[in-house]
Structures are given as structure tokens and as C-alpha cells.
Scaffold this motif. Structure first.
Motif, PDB file in Angstrom:
ATOM      1  N   LEU A  23       0.824  -1.208   0.000  1.00  0.00           N
ATOM      2  CA  LEU A  23       0.000   0.000   0.000  1.00  0.00           C
ATOM      3  C   LEU A  23       0.854   1.252   0.000  1.00  0.00           C
ATOM      4  CD1 LEU A  23      -2.818   1.253   0.170  1.00  0.00           C
ATOM      5  CD2 LEU A  23      -2.723   0.994   2.666  1.00  0.00           C
ATOM      6  N   VAL A  24       1.968   1.198   0.800  1.00  0.00           N
ATOM      7  CA  VAL A  24       2.876   2.362   0.846  1.00  0.00           C
ATOM      8  C   VAL A  24       3.520   2.580  -0.509  1.00  0.00           C
ATOM      9  CG1 VAL A  24       5.021   3.221   1.861  1.00  0.00           C
ATOM     10  CG2 VAL A  24       3.282   2.176   3.311  1.00  0.00           C
ATOM     11  N   LEU A  25       3.937   1.518  -1.197  1.00  0.00           N
ATOM     12  CA  LEU A  25       4.545   1.661  -2.523  1.00  0.00           C
ATOM     13  C   LEU A  25       3.547   2.240  -3.534  1.00  0.00           C
ATOM     14  CD1 LEU A  25       6.628  -1.664  -2.781  1.00  0.00           C
ATOM     15  CD2 LEU A  25       7.486   0.670  -2.471  1.00  0.00           C
ATOM     16  N   ALA A  26       2.274   1.777  -3.449  1.00  0.00           N
ATOM     17  CA  ALA A  26       1.269   2.286  -4.394  1.00  0.00           C
ATOM     18  C   ALA A  26       1.025   3.763  -4.187  1.00  0.00           C
ATOM     19  CB  ALA A  26      -0.032   1.499  -4.240  1.00  0.00           C
ATOM     20  N   LEU A  27       0.968   4.178  -2.888  1.00  0.00           N
ATOM     21  CA  LEU A  27       0.746   5.602  -2.625  1.00  0.00           C
ATOM     22  C   LEU A  27       1.934   6.440  -3.088  1.00  0.00           C
ATOM     23  CD1 LEU A  27      -0.887   5.412   0.954  1.00  0.00           C
ATOM     24  CD2 LEU A  27      -2.009   5.967  -1.229  1.00  0.00           C
ATOM     25  N   PHE A  28       3.146   5.886  -2.883  1.00  0.00           N
ATOM     26  CA  PHE A  28       4.338   6.623  -3.293  1.00  0.00           C
ATOM     27  C   PHE A  28       4.387   6.808  -4.818  1.00  0.00           C
ATOM     28  CE2 PHE A  28       8.772   6.577  -4.687  1.00  0.00           C
ATOM     29  CZ  PHE A  28       9.239   7.737  -4.065  1.00  0.00           C
ATOM     30  N   ILE A  29       4.047   5.769  -5.537  1.00  0.00           N
ATOM     31  CA  ILE A  29       4.058   5.855  -7.018  1.00  0.00           C
ATOM     32  C   ILE A  29       3.015   6.859  -7.491  1.00  0.00           C
ATOM     33  CG2 ILE A  29       3.653   4.548  -9.123  1.00  0.00           C
ATOM     34  CD1 ILE A  29       4.835   2.094  -7.678  1.00  0.00           C
ATOM     35  N   THR A  30       1.835   6.810  -6.840  1.00  0.00           N
ATOM     36  CA  THR A  30       0.766   7.750  -7.237  1.00  0.00           C
ATOM     37  C   THR A  30       1.179   9.182  -6.969  1.00  0.00           C
ATOM     38  OG1 THR A  30      -0.893   6.076  -6.716  1.00  0.00           O
ATOM     39  CG2 THR A  30      -1.657   8.338  -6.907  1.00  0.00           C
ATOM     40  N   TYR A  31       1.837   9.414  -5.846  1.00  0.00           N
ATOM     41  CA  TYR A  31       2.270  10.772  -5.496  1.00  0.00           C
ATOM     42  C   TYR A  31       3.350  11.248  -6.473  1.00  0.00           C
ATOM     43  CZ  TYR A  31       4.427  14.574  -2.830  1.00  0.00           C
ATOM     44  OH  TYR A  31       4.954  15.794  -2.451  1.00  0.00           O
ATOM     45  N   ALA A  32       4.258  10.318  -6.789  1.00  0.00           N
ATOM     46  CA  ALA A  32       5.340  10.694  -7.714  1.00  0.00           C
ATOM     47  C   ALA A  32       4.768  11.076  -9.091  1.00  0.00           C
ATOM     48  CB  ALA A  32       6.334   9.548  -7.826  1.00  0.00           C
ATOM     49  N   VAL A  33       3.756  10.346  -9.543  1.00  0.00           N
ATOM     50  CA  VAL A  33       3.163  10.651 -10.852  1.00  0.00           C
ATOM     51  C   VAL A  33       2.468  11.997 -10.827  1.00  0.00           C
ATOM     52  CG1 VAL A  33       1.425   9.907 -12.504  1.00  0.00           C
ATOM     53  CG2 VAL A  33       2.978   8.237 -11.533  1.00  0.00           C
TER      54      VAL A  33
END
Length: 241
Positions: A23-33
Motif C-alpha cells: 500500500l505504501v509503494l502504491a501511494l508513493f508511485i501515485t504521489y510521484a506521478v
């Protein structure tokens, strides 16, 4: 012997950790995009076209010609040396113009007007075969062809009834058929005139003329709407015994 399961090898103990990490990785990728910045592409500078040079027109230079020198007006005519003086008491002849108006009391002479009557068109006698409106024998009706046939039939019947059939035998003619040719004219009033015949004997000729003159008055024939004389001819055959 009972097999015991090592607690460290049980993966269900780490499932919650793996889910949190994912979940943390998914949120990080979404924020980076979302935070990624994009820049518009830039192109090289376009050359600036100078249209003023094209709009400038070459104005031709027209050299103005000098005006021609004005000509001097001609000098006035010389004054006469002598001036003739006309005396006031000199008689001057006046021309008298005669008026063309007439007085009410004067009689006006008008040349006599001669009326020229148009010459009436004279139509000569027309043959029975080509007449426009054929003569009508009393009692005949129908169209042009029927009136022609009725006319010939009535004339033959009249001749057969009125002619003396014994006359050729009394005259001592040779036996056989004798031809008689008859022609006459129906005039403008419908009367029978100009009866002519060719017969083998003078007495037969006289009898034929007498018989044809007894034909009744008919309705005259008409050509171009006007009554005209109509010529008619017919042959007869006499039988001598």
C-alpha cells in the motif's frame, strides 16, 4: 511421530506486513506521478517576414511638359474711313405679305372629290366537277358528294320521264343505240340556260332542248362565297328498235 510446523515458516504471520508495504509503494508511485512536472516543447524562432517592402509601389515620375506660349489675338479690323449717313426721309419699300386666312363671308371652293369604286371581281363560269358549292336540285340533301349524285340522278330521271321515247322510231333511224350529248348552264339565279346538244337528228335535238328547259329552278352554285354560273354536261343513250 507427530510433525510439528515451524512457526517461522508460517507465511500468514507476514501477510499484514506485506499488505502495508504494498500500500505504501502504491501511494508513493501515485504521489510521484502527480508531482511530476511537464514542460511545453519549444521550437526554433521563426523568421519575421517584412511585408512593407512588398507593399511599396514604384510610382513612375511623370515629367510635366511646359505649356505652349499663348498666341496673341488677331488685331481688330481697321475702322472705315468714311461713314455713310442715311437720311431719315428716304422712302423704304415695304413688302406686303398676303394673309391666307379666310373670312366667314367668303365662300371656300373645294375641288370635287371623285369616289373611285373598286372593280368587282368577276368570276367566270365554273365546271360542275370543281365547283366549291354545287347547285342544289330541289329535294336533294346531304354533303357535297351526295348533292352531286342526287343532281345527276334527278336530271336523268327528268329526261327519261319527259323525252318522247317513240320519236327515234318515228323518224326512221336505223336500229341500235344512239348517243345524245347534252350540256347546259345553271346561272347565278339557278335557272337553266344555254342548253346545247348533239343528236343524230334535228328533231331529236329540238326535243332534247325543250325537255331540258323544263328543269326546275335550282339553288345556284357558289364559288368563294359568291353565286356563279355552273356548267353541266351529261350523255344519254337512245335505243332505236
Amino acid at each position: 511421530m507427530e510433525i510439528k510446523k515451524n512457526p517461522k515458516s508460517n507465511l500468514e504471520n507476514f501477510s499484514k506486513i506485506f499488505m502495508q508495504i504494498g500500500l505504501v509503494l502504491a501511494l508513493f508511485i501515485t504521489y510521484a506521478v502527480i508531482e511530476q512536472k511537464t514542460y511545453d516543447k519549444t521550437y526554433g524562432e521563426l523568421a519575421v517576414a517584412d511585408m512593407r517592402s512588398e507593399m511599396e509601389e514604384d510610382i513612375p515620375i511623370v515629367m510635366q511638359q511646359p505649356e505652349p506660349p499663348k498666341q496673341k489675338p488677331p488685331p481688330p479690323p481697321p475702322t472705315p474711313e468714311k461713314i455713310e449717313i442715311v437720311e431719315d426721309d428716304k422712302e423704304i419699300e415695304e413688302t406686303v405679305m398676303e394673309t391666307t386666312e379666310t373670312d366667314e363671308t367668303e365662300a371656300v371652293v373645294v375641288d370635287e372629290i371623285v369616289e373611285i369604286s373598286e372593280a368587282e371581281e368577276v368570276i367566270e363560269d365554273v365546271s360542275f366537277m370543281i365547283i366549291e358549292d354545287v347547285p342544289v336540285f330541289p329535294g336533294c340533301e346531304g354533303n357535297k358528294d351526295e348533292l352531286k349524285a342526287c343532281f345527276s340522278e334527278k336530271v336523268q330521271r327528268h329526261f327519261s320521264r319527259k323525252f318522247d321515247a317513240q320519236l327515234p322510231n318515228e323518224l326512221g333511224l336505223s336500229p341500235g343505240k344512239k348517243r345524245v350529248f347534252i350540256s347546259f348552264k345553271i346561272d347565278k339565279t339557278g335557272k337553266i340556260v344555254d342548253v346545247q346538244t348533239r343528236a343524230p337528228h334535228p328533231k331529236i335535238k329540238s326535243e332534247v332542248i325543250s325537255v331540258m328547259q323544263q328543269l326546275p329552278t335550282m339553288k345556284p352554285g357558289r364559288q368563294r362565297g359568291k353565286p356563279v354560273g355552273v356548267k353541266y354536261s351529261i350523255p344519254f343513250t337512245l335505243i332505236v328498235e
